[in-house]
Design an enzyme around this catalytic site. Structure first.
Site, short mmCIF file in Angstrom:
data_model
loop_
_atom_site.label_atom_id
_atom_site.label_comp_id
_atom_site.label_asym_id
_atom_site.label_seq_id
_atom_site.Cartn_x
_atom_site.Cartn_y
_atom_site.Cartn_z
N SER A 198 3.33 -2.08 10.32
CA SER A 198 4.78 -2.16 10.55
C SER A 198 5.35 -3.54 10.21
O SER A 198 6.30 -3.99 10.84
CB SER A 198 5.12 -1.77 12.00
N ASN A 200 0.88 -1.18 0.00
CA ASN A 200 0.00 0.00 0.00
C ASN A 200 0.91 1.23 0.00
O ASN A 200 1.50 1.55 1.02
CB ASN A 200 -0.90 -0.02 1.24
N GLY A 234 2.47 2.35 10.80
CA GLY A 234 3.44 3.44 10.68
C GLY A 234 4.16 3.78 11.98
O GLY A 234 4.83 4.80 12.08
N HIS A 256 -9.50 1.16 4.61
CA HIS A 256 -8.26 1.35 5.38
C HIS A 256 -8.55 2.32 6.54
O HIS A 256 -9.33 3.26 6.39
CB HIS A 256 -7.17 1.91 4.46
N GLU A 312 -7.00 4.74 7.66
CA GLU A 312 -6.77 6.16 7.35
C GLU A 312 -7.97 6.74 6.62
O GLU A 312 -8.33 7.90 6.83
CB GLU A 312 -5.47 6.32 6.53
N GLU A 354 -5.42 -4.97 10.31
CA GLU A 354 -4.40 -3.95 10.58
C GLU A 354 -4.72 -3.24 11.90
O GLU A 354 -5.57 -2.33 11.91
CB GLU A 354 -4.38 -2.90 9.45
N LYS A 362 0.10 4.25 -0.27
CA LYS A 362 -0.53 5.44 0.33
C LYS A 362 -0.31 6.66 -0.58
O LYS A 362 -0.27 6.50 -1.80
CB LYS A 362 -0.02 5.64 1.76
P1 13P Z 1 3.10 0.44 7.62
O1 13P Z 1 3.62 -0.85 7.06
O2 13P Z 1 3.83 1.64 7.12
O3 13P Z 1 2.95 0.38 9.11
O4 13P Z 1 1.60 0.62 7.03
C1 13P Z 1 0.73 -0.44 7.14
C2 13P Z 1 -0.50 -0.11 6.37
O5 13P Z 1 -1.26 0.76 6.72
C3 13P Z 1 -0.74 -0.86 5.13
O6 13P Z 1 -2.02 -0.65 4.65
#
Ligand code: 13P
Length: 247
Positions: free
Chosen positions: A211, A9, A172, A94, A96, A166, A11
């Site tokens: 992560s 992803n 992150g 997601h 976010e 997740e 982002k």
């Molecule tokens: P990170 O791997 O940067 O923690 O992000 C995970 C994520 O949100 C994947 O969709």
């Protein structure tokens, strides 16, 4: 047997030109195990990504889609356009998007149904906040999110659905769930799916995200319930993503 999936992803990173450069590097990776590899660039970079990935072993995914076919929805993208660009998977719900863009269980469900009707495969994200984890209600939260997303999905359609667990506090932050905790929560999600779909629950892939990187991928992937990873930061660095792919 469920085929493992490693999905990146990206982002809101990588312009179209940067997408071409990164995919040129990623295409050099030798995929040594049987994992299905997916990358999900920004919507505006998909047009550049499609031709580069044609004929390669890397599949293209998007990060969002609208639940209507077309019309007065300024700023949105529809399933037909994504398909035209060679997109096969789409990340839905997601955290976010739930946090910053008003995504709800209801819109995730509508998007899931639209994707399945029109031939895109949804990667539905579920996960608990730190406060929910501390209250000890992780399983309740993720199982409710899963059942809400799948409402109205037929047994036949279920095979095309991927779930990504997740934990929000792990995204992150460099903090991963322990492999054992992630395995247990994913097991709970699978049991919730089993309540509705019976044995079909054994066919559905459930990924871990948060992560996940080159250092912890093999331990997470060795867990029996974890069928793959949804990778953020580490998917943007070819050397790290290669190690995750070949966990
Ligand atoms: P990170 O791997 O940067 O923690 O992000 C995970 C994520 O949100 C994947 O969709």
């Amino acid at each position: 047997m469920r085929r493992p999936m490693i999905a990146g992803n990206w982002k809101m990173n990588k312009t179209p030109a940067e997408t071409v450069a990164l995919l040129t590097e990623l295409k050099k990776i030798q995929i040594r195990n049987k994992a299905e590899v997916v990358v999900c660039p920004m919507t505006v970079s998909l047009f550049a990504a499609g031709p580069i990935l044609k004929g390669s072993d890397i599949r293209l995914g998007a990060q969002n889609v609208h639940f209507e076919d077309k019309g007065a929805f300024t700023g949105e993208a529809n399933v037909a356009s994504l398909k035209e660009l060679g997109v096969q998977y789409v990340i839905l719900g997601h955290s976010e998007r739930r946090q910053y863009f008003g995504e709800t269980d209801e819109t995730v469900n509508k998007k899931t149904l639209k994707c399945l009707e029109k031939g895109l495969k949804p990667i539905v994200c579920v996960g608990e906040s730190l406060a929910e984890k501390q209250k000890g209600i992780t399983n309740e939260v993720v199982c409710l999110q899963t059942k809400a997303a799948l409402c109205g999905v037929s047994r036949m359609q279920l095979e095309d659905v991927v779930i990504a667990y997740e934990p929000i506090w792990a995204i992150g932050t460099g903090m991963t769930a322990t492999a054992q905790d992630a395995n247990a929560t994913i097991g709970a999600i699978r049991r919730a799916i089993r309540e509705v779909y019976g044995d079909m629950a054994e066919k559905i892939r459930i990924l871990y995200g948060g992560s996940m990187n080159d250092k912890n991928a093999s331990e997470l992937m060795s867990q029996p319930e974890i069928d793959g990873g949804l990778i953020g930061g580490a998917s943007l660095i070819p050397e790290k993503f290669e190690k995750v792919i070949n966990y």
